[in-house]
Write an enzyme that holds these catalytic residues in place. Structure first.
Site, PDB file in Angstrom:
ATOM      1  N   SER A  72     132.575  16.253 -15.139  1.00  0.00           N
ATOM      2  CA  SER A  72     131.643  16.081 -13.734  1.00  0.00           C
ATOM      3  C   SER A  72     132.575  14.819 -12.906  1.00  0.00           C
ATOM      4  CB  SER A  72     130.289  15.493 -13.961  1.00  0.00           C
ATOM      5  OG  SER A  72     129.659  15.443 -12.772  1.00  0.00           O
ATOM      6  N   ASP A 109     132.907  18.566 -10.600  1.00  0.00           N
ATOM      7  CA  ASP A 109     132.658  19.889 -10.959  1.00  0.00           C
ATOM      8  C   ASP A 109     131.735  20.516 -10.040  1.00  0.00           C
ATOM      9  OD1 ASP A 109     130.597  18.603 -11.626  1.00  0.00           O
ATOM     10  OD2 ASP A 109     129.864  19.628 -13.303  1.00  0.00           O
TER      11      ASP A 109
HETATM   12 MG    MG Z   1     128.883  16.838 -11.422  1.00  0.00          MG
END
Ligand code: MG
Length: 477
Positions: free
Chosen positions: A126, A271
């Site tokens: 992330s 992401d």
């Molecule tokens: Mg993320």
């Protein structure tokens, strides 16, 4: 989570699930056998997240899922190839096929899983720094895997509970490069695309060298925008800017916004499940404010919206005017997603730019958030700064403190014993109501830190409350 030859890494000895305060915190992971945090398995490749371990995660996932095919995607991190290959090899070794979606935003993989009814695995960390990576599992409806299924995968990993198939039944790989387009077209179908196109917005987008580079610029052009792109190419070292889309990491985007005649600035994390915005004057819009704006524009009388205890009271105030219900949960996108499903809620999300729009899918959805914001600007005919200034004006001041090896649970206990208020909410950590607002103190789900939120009727009041509570915690340490 280590090879036989390597010493046990720090992170492995330090992970544990803290039930009382409802957060996963870094402590005693090995003893508790817990591998999944609030958002998948995270670690540093070749230190605590080795390819040997990733191979076994693949085997365990395939066994627990009990399915014939698993969809896999990844973000742009340099270590993604190694971990992707290892997890994939593990899956194939049990006789399960893999659809390789390549680099793709997490919500695009989730949408693919939802549409095709497939389990999924995403290799991503992330917004974390480039030395991290992670493994995240997706359920067949596109949501994050349930915690009980994560426990089953952990048990399978610890017990090496899988069966390697005979050589002539080993799984096969097929490549599908259409995941991004599938996602973009479904996002476009959820907004009034012709109205957005008619406005011919000029926008700047900072993809942060993450997976958004494949989808968001394309989405914006499909919505008739003229687009200036920043960091719109893969760079798994995140050399241009750090992956977390917070103001101090977005100086380039902010100066582009100040220099030109743009309607909206957009930035994603690595992401691209989150999107944050910059107004036409170059001012950063807090994720809490953009969440309030989108919920305010979408939720109507009788609707339910879901948000964790950490977002501001703007929503309750807007709800009073518009007649919708606000459900508060513990912090964590999977919890918000599951609650949206259970309560048949219209929309929900977090104060960090993670918006979950149930009509599209039940997960944080960066491109959907962008399209909804353009839809709102087009529909209202107002500038984004005007929309922000129409909000009730409650603000959050967030800071963090390193726990320096101390037990966060004990810190929270000691803070509670200070009796700062008769009104304390224990949904997640301590939410302490006091004159002029509240403070929320909780242990991070992914890092050895305590998060402190001050909340007030203005940023000054929010900062004041944050300072007060931070001072008390410092004295406790
Ligand atoms: Mg993320």
């Amino acid at each position: 989570m280590h090879s036989e030859e390597n010493p046990k890494p720090e992170i492995e000895r330090n992970f544990h699930y803290n039930d009382k305060y409802g957060a996963t915190i870094i402590k005693h992971m090995e003893r508790e056998g817990k591998l999944f945090g609030t958002n998948g398995i995270r670690g540093t490749p070749n230190r605590d997240l080795t390819s040997d371990f990733a191979l076994n995660v693949g085997r365990a996932c395939a066994t627990v899922f009990g399915t014939r095919t698993i969809a896999m995607g990844r973000d742009t991190r340099d270590t993604g190839d190694m971990l992707f290959s290892a997890v994939m090899s593990g899956v194939l070794s049990t006789g399960v096929d893999v659809i390789d979606l390549g680099i793709l935003p997490t919500p695009a993989v989730q949408y693919y899983c939802k549409v095709h009814g497939l389990y999924g695995i995403v290799i991503t960390a992330s917004h974390n720094p480039p030395e991290f990576n992670g493994i995240k599992c997706i359920d067949r409806d596109g949501t994050e895997l349930r915690q009980e299924d994560e426990r089953r995968i952990e048990d399978a990993i610890h017990g090496k509970n899988w069966t390697l198939c005979p050589w002539d039944r080993v799984g096969r790989v097929s490549v599908d490069t259409r995941g991004g387009d599938l996602y973009i077209s479904s996002v476009i179908a959820k907004v009034d695309a012709s109205r957005i196109r008619s406005r011919r917005f000029r926008v700047a987008v900072d993809c942060g060298n993450g997976a958004a580079y494949l989808t968001t610029p394309k989405l914006l052009r499909a919505l008739g925008c003229s687009v200036v792109e920043l960091n719109s190419y893969p760079d798994g070292q995140f050399t241009s800017r750090q992956s977390e889309p917070k103001p101090e990491n977005l100086a380039d985007l902010i100066s582009v916004m100040k220099s030109g005649n743009f309607s909206l600035g957009i930035a994603h994390d690595g992401d691209a499940d989150r999107a944050v915005f910059i107004d036409e004057n170059g001012n950063f819009i807090d994720g809490d404010q953009s969440l309030s704006l989108l919920i305010s524009s979408i939720a109507g009388k009788g609707d339910t919206v879901v948000t964790p205890v950490s977002s501001s009271d703007n929503l309750e105030h807007i709800a009073q005017q518009k007649g919708f219900n606000v459900v508060r949960t513990r912090v964590g996108a999977p919890i918000v997603s599951r609650t949206i499903i259970e309560r048949k809620a219209k929309i929900g999300g977090e104060e960090n730019g993670g918006v979950i729009y149930g009509e599209h899918q039940y997960c944080r959805d960066g491109a959907m958030t962008v399209a909804l914001m353009l839809n709102l600007i087009a529909e209202s005919g107002k500038k984004i700064s005007e929309l922000v200034s129409s909000l009730p004006g409650f603000r959050l001041c967030r800071t963090t403190m390193k726990t320096e090896g101390r037990d966060p649970q004990k810190i929270l206990h000691d803070l509670e014993n200070k009796k700062l208020s008769d009104n304390i909410d224990h949904t997640d950590g301590l939410k302490i109501y006091m004159d002029g607002g509240w403070a929320l103190v909780r242990a991070s789900g992914t890092e050895p830190i305590i998060r402190i939120y001050g909340h007030g009727k203005s940023m000054e009041e929010a900062e004041k409350i944050n300072r007060k509570v931070t001072g008390i915690i410092s004295s406790l340490l």
